[in-house]
Design a protein around this motif. Structure first.
Motif, PDB file in Angstrom:
ATOM      1  N   ARG A 120       4.571  52.995 -11.394  1.00  0.00           N
ATOM      2  CA  ARG A 120       3.875  52.268 -12.592  1.00  0.00           C
ATOM      3  C   ARG A 120       2.382  53.034 -12.481  1.00  0.00           C
ATOM      4  N   GLY A 123       3.604  56.573 -14.103  1.00  0.00           N
ATOM      5  CA  GLY A 123       4.915  56.522 -15.184  1.00  0.00           C
ATOM      6  C   GLY A 123       6.709  56.499 -14.935  1.00  0.00           C
ATOM      7  N   ARG A 125       9.299  57.933 -13.204  1.00  0.00           N
ATOM      8  CA  ARG A 125      10.845  56.887 -12.174  1.00  0.00           C
ATOM      9  C   ARG A 125      11.313  58.101 -10.871  1.00  0.00           C
ATOM     10  N   SER A 145       7.436  49.386 -10.671  1.00  0.00           N
ATOM     11  CA  SER A 145       8.383  48.515 -12.025  1.00  0.00           C
ATOM     12  C   SER A 145      10.003  48.665 -12.104  1.00  0.00           C
ATOM     13  N   HIS A 147      12.596  49.044 -14.345  1.00  0.00           N
ATOM     14  CA  HIS A 147      13.262  49.396 -15.590  1.00  0.00           C
ATOM     15  C   HIS A 147      15.329  49.147 -16.224  1.00  0.00           C
ATOM     16  N   THR A 152      15.223  44.492 -20.687  1.00  0.00           N
ATOM     17  CA  THR A 152      14.377  44.570 -21.825  1.00  0.00           C
ATOM     18  C   THR A 152      14.166  46.494 -21.968  1.00  0.00           C
ATOM     19  N   ALA A 153      13.232  46.532 -23.061  1.00  0.00           N
ATOM     20  CA  ALA A 153      13.036  47.814 -23.509  1.00  0.00           C
ATOM     21  C   ALA A 153      12.075  48.466 -22.926  1.00  0.00           C
ATOM     22  N   ASN A 154      11.342  47.655 -21.863  1.00  0.00           N
ATOM     23  CA  ASN A 154      10.112  48.391 -20.942  1.00  0.00           C
ATOM     24  C   ASN A 154      10.271  48.541 -19.376  1.00  0.00           C
ATOM     25  N   PRO A 155       9.871  48.732 -18.940  1.00  0.00           N
ATOM     26  CA  PRO A 155      10.063  48.650 -17.310  1.00  0.00           C
ATOM     27  C   PRO A 155       9.306  47.406 -17.333  1.00  0.00           C
ATOM     28  N   VAL A 156       9.663  46.350 -16.138  1.00  0.00           N
ATOM     29  CA  VAL A 156       8.993  45.342 -15.307  1.00  0.00           C
ATOM     30  C   VAL A 156       7.920  45.909 -14.431  1.00  0.00           C
TER      31      VAL A 156
END
Length: 175
Positions: A120, A123, A125, A145, A147, A152-156
């Motif tokens: 995070r 941002g 990977r 996070s 992903h 979901t469409a976004n990383p958690v």
């Protein structure tokens, strides 16, 4: 009742670690808790596990000190949810390694069946389980996070152990 052979007293560190982290259901339960999904019914629905399997795995992770129970009120009655302990949070690199290894070496059954580890802070990977390959920062539950494209469409952002762990870390007494 033991889930399998007891390796907790073996002289090999890997064997002792596998005694706790070597069960696939246990790892999937930890995945759910890191995703912030620590309530029994929600885990059961997500994992497709039977009550008995999930109860045994949760009990084993609590007994091993990776999870603890925390009470909550669901509006009808008082229940228990499962949250990470510091020891459970320290298992993050193991789970990251499994995800990264699977993404590298195992074919996904669909375009959505992918999961990535995301730092995070920058941002990006990462392809390392314990540090960001883009910026070099150490990965922690606080700055990582996951992903999962099927979720979901976004990383958690990942769940972390309760604040007592963080204050212990700041005081320099935690490993």
């Amino acid at each position: 009742m033991a889930l399998r052979s007891d390796w907790s007293r073996r002289s090999c560190s890997m064997a002792r670690g596998l005694d706790i982290l070597g069960d696939p259901w246990g790892i999937l339960v930890l995945r759910e808790v890191f995703f912030g999904n620590g309530r029994f019914d929600a885990m059961k629905a997500r994992l497709g596990a039977s009550d008995s399997v999930l109860t045994r795995r949760l009990g084993a992770l609590v007994q091993a000190g990776l999870l603890t129970r925390r009470p909550y009120d669901d509006g009808v009655r008082r229940r228990q949810e499962y949250v990470l302990t510091g020891k459970g949070e320290d298992a993050l690199p193991v789970l990251n390694a499994v995800v990264i290894w699977a993404e590298k070496h195992l074919a996904a059954p669909s375009e959505q069946a992918h999961m990535f580890v995301v730092h995070r802070g920058c941002g990006a990977r990462t392809s390392s389980a314990d540090s960001c390959t883009a910026c070099g920062e150490r990965l922690t539950a606080e700055n990582t996070s996951w992903h999962s494209l099927t979720r979901t469409a976004n990383p958690v952002p990942l769940a972390t152990a309760p604040a007592t762990r963080q204050s212990t870390r700041q005081n320099g007494t935690a490993a």
